[in-house]
Scaffold this active site. Sequence first.
Site, mmCIF file in Angstrom:
data_model
loop_
_atom_site.group_PDB
_atom_site.id
_atom_site.type_symbol
_atom_site.label_atom_id
_atom_site.label_comp_id
_atom_site.label_asym_id
_atom_site.label_seq_id
_atom_site.Cartn_x
_atom_site.Cartn_y
_atom_site.Cartn_z
ATOM 1 N N GLU A 98 36.557 78.153 4.164
ATOM 2 C CA GLU A 98 36.593 77.619 5.685
ATOM 3 C C GLU A 98 37.837 76.775 5.544
ATOM 4 O OE1 GLU A 98 33.820 74.738 8.045
ATOM 5 O OE2 GLU A 98 35.641 74.850 9.133
ATOM 6 N N CYS A 118 40.138 71.297 12.255
ATOM 7 C CA CYS A 118 40.650 72.587 11.819
ATOM 8 C C CYS A 118 40.759 73.380 13.168
ATOM 9 C CB CYS A 118 39.756 73.078 10.824
ATOM 10 S SG CYS A 118 38.085 73.280 11.759
#
Length: 454
Positions: A226, A261
């Site tokens: 990720e 993110c």
Amino acid sequence: MQIINPATEEIISELQVTSKDELRSVLDSLREGQKAWAQKSIEERLECIIRFGEFIQLNVNELAEILTLETGKPLQQSLNEIKGAQNRVEHLRQNAEKWLAPETLVDSGSTHEKIMYEPLGVIANISAWNFPYNVGYNVFLYALVAGNSVLYKPSEFATLTGKQFEKYLWQAGIPENVFQCVVGDGKLGQQILEADLNGYFFTGSHGTGLHIAKTVAHKLVPVQLELGGKDPLYIMDDVPDVKQAAINAAEGAFYNNGQSCCAVERIYVSEKIHDEFVDAFVTEVKSYKIGDPTSLETFVGPLTRKQQLKVLENQVTDALNKGAILLSGGKEIKGKGYYFEPTVITNCKHEMAVMNEESFGPIIGIQKVSSDSEALRLMSDTEYGLTAAVFSSDEQRALGLLNQLNVGTAYWNCCDRVSPNVPWSGRNNSGLGSTLSTQGIRAFVQPKSYHLRP
Ligand code: TXE
């Protein structure tokens, strides 16, 4: 290892780094513990997770204070992050048994065909600092419910939070030989890559993610990454309320100091509403309370990592050299702590670093566009593929554009949002695999197919 408060630059703790020998014995015990853990029923494993959720609820203030102290996250945002754990626990309570149950596909008289889902074994969860509770529990809660044991290595910038979670997992009944939080930086991470594990689940930068994937490739075990993004938001000319769109966009860009993110990293605005949008956006950003992250009123605290100050400063200089206009902020705030002024840059062009390299901080570039096709071209031209957002009053028009983007998550009239109901996954340089939802639990099991002839 010294833990430094990014708001004051004071050393708040010193921890002993896990040695190579300790890592070896931790892994031996996790391997042993996993066998018994996998034998337990899903209900029994789930009971521990539900109890963990109760401990988190009882200790929410303590957990939030530690997160704020260690990473500089404003206290209200720390509280929000911990409440997300509750939400994952509840989601698992409702779904885990269903997701992990054996599936019978053929049940005719002569042949039975079914799938059983078996845990991977001992998995490594190498994690990040920006939402350390969140990116941790999105992995280890699901891995544990599925019957794995977990070697958890939090980021060196978020170790105290990792240790707190370990304490409450143990108190909730997860055996010590099923979950272990080790202490160290990339050097320890490297030793974990060289050890014998059954899966690697990583959150962090693209560079480290790629290194992990290459290093463990020969083991042929599952690897999930990720990574970051350069997530675009496009404001179409038909938004019903330009001011509200600006407020929502600013929150998407500046929440957690832009260190998310899926933070909004670049904004495209239709030329028809550009000036009105920019005025409202700058007014909103200038209203943010910056300062002491332990105050519930603070919206922008310090950056977690000192080195990022330089990255942001370079992006501002690069943009201004290429013709951008600085409307707010633009520099480090001098004094104690790693503070950077919330920065808004307009008149941006695609070749500026602020529009094409991950910023991961309180800085946003805004670029005027004259059509949906121009917006689509700019939004698509990136090595990343995490999320993209469009604000518009016309769902079909927005989806028409979002459907053409190579991203894991598409947002219409919202942004910077994660839900346990749908998978969280990146494409291209934003990563590999999914957490959350059915896919997020299937990541931690391997199917075994049965062909049975009674
Ligand atoms: O990441 P690293 P950092 C991005 C963001 C940020 C940048 C750097 O752009 O500015 O990454 O953050 C461990 N073998 N994101 O330095 O270095 C390390 O100890 C094994 C995006 O924190 O990738 C830590 O636990 N492990 C992201 C973890 O990897 C190694 C969230 C992440 O560190 C290792 C955070 C090695 N050789 C940062 N080297 C997102 N998806 O939101 C380091 N590590």
